[in-house]
Design a protein around this motif. Structure first.
Motif, mmCIF file in Angstrom:
data_model
loop_
_atom_site.group_PDB
_atom_site.id
_atom_site.type_symbol
_atom_site.label_atom_id
_atom_site.label_comp_id
_atom_site.label_asym_id
_atom_site.label_seq_id
_atom_site.Cartn_x
_atom_site.Cartn_y
_atom_site.Cartn_z
ATOM 1 N N LEU A 239 -17.518 12.941 -5.750
ATOM 2 C CA LEU A 239 -18.863 13.173 -5.244
ATOM 3 C C LEU A 239 -19.673 13.915 -6.301
ATOM 4 O O LEU A 239 -19.209 14.890 -6.875
ATOM 5 N N SER A 240 -20.859 13.432 -6.566
ATOM 6 C CA SER A 240 -21.808 14.115 -7.438
ATOM 7 C C SER A 240 -22.931 14.645 -6.564
ATOM 8 O O SER A 240 -23.187 14.125 -5.471
ATOM 9 N N THR A 241 -23.608 15.674 -7.047
ATOM 10 C CA THR A 241 -24.679 16.303 -6.281
ATOM 11 C C THR A 241 -25.959 16.303 -7.094
ATOM 12 O O THR A 241 -25.951 16.612 -8.279
ATOM 13 N N TYR A 242 -27.052 15.952 -6.430
ATOM 14 C CA TYR A 242 -28.368 15.955 -7.060
ATOM 15 C C TYR A 242 -29.267 16.921 -6.295
ATOM 16 O O TYR A 242 -29.329 16.881 -5.065
ATOM 17 N N ARG A 243 -29.936 17.791 -7.025
ATOM 18 C CA ARG A 243 -30.920 18.720 -6.445
ATOM 19 C C ARG A 243 -32.217 18.568 -7.220
ATOM 20 O O ARG A 243 -32.196 18.308 -8.417
#
Length: 137
Positions: free
Chosen positions: A57-61
């Motif tokens: 899982l990658s996270t984008y903010r």
């Protein structure tokens, strides 16, 4: 309502306990959600359990950095996000949930461009309607 879910390629697999079934289905008009186009349903933070692929899982903010948008780094599918409007909730991609479809008869679209966390009143931007079998002339 408890459902199993996965990304497109099956690398990320999870279980979700929805807050109020499909009654919370909605879209958002913020810049990211408008491009993503997913219908999300609500779950409490302890209502999402990742069984496989957490390491993929990658996270984008963006903008304020409060919302955390999670997606599979293999196939790119958005699975869920921690909400800016309610950081105690996840929005979960309805299309990732087993036996579900994002093509509901009506889905509210919330105004994410004039976000409530910025001091604006929560407001409906519109309603998406799906009519089975409809075609352009």
């Amino acid at each position: 309502m408890i459902l199993d879910g996965q990304c497109h390629c099956g690398t990320v697999r999870f279980t979700v306990r929805l807050t109020d079934g499909l009654n919370t289905a909605r879209r958002c008009s913020c810049s990211l959600c408008a491009k993503r186009g997913a219908v999300a349903v609500s779950a409490p933070l302890d209502g999402v359990t990742i069984h496989q692929g957490a390491d993929k899982l990658s996270t984008y903010r963006f903008n304020t950095g409060v919302a955390e948008h999670h997606f599979c780094s293999v196939c790119g599918i958005y699975t869920h996000h921690k909400r800016r409007s309610d950081p105690d909730q996840y929005g979960v991609n309805l299309a990732c949930l087993e036996g579900q479809t994002p093509f509901l008869p009506e889905v509210e679209v919330l105004d994410g461009q004039a976000h409530p966390s910025d001091g604006n009143a929560a407001r409906l931007a519109g309603v998406l309607r799906f009519t089975e079998g409809a075609r352009d002339g």
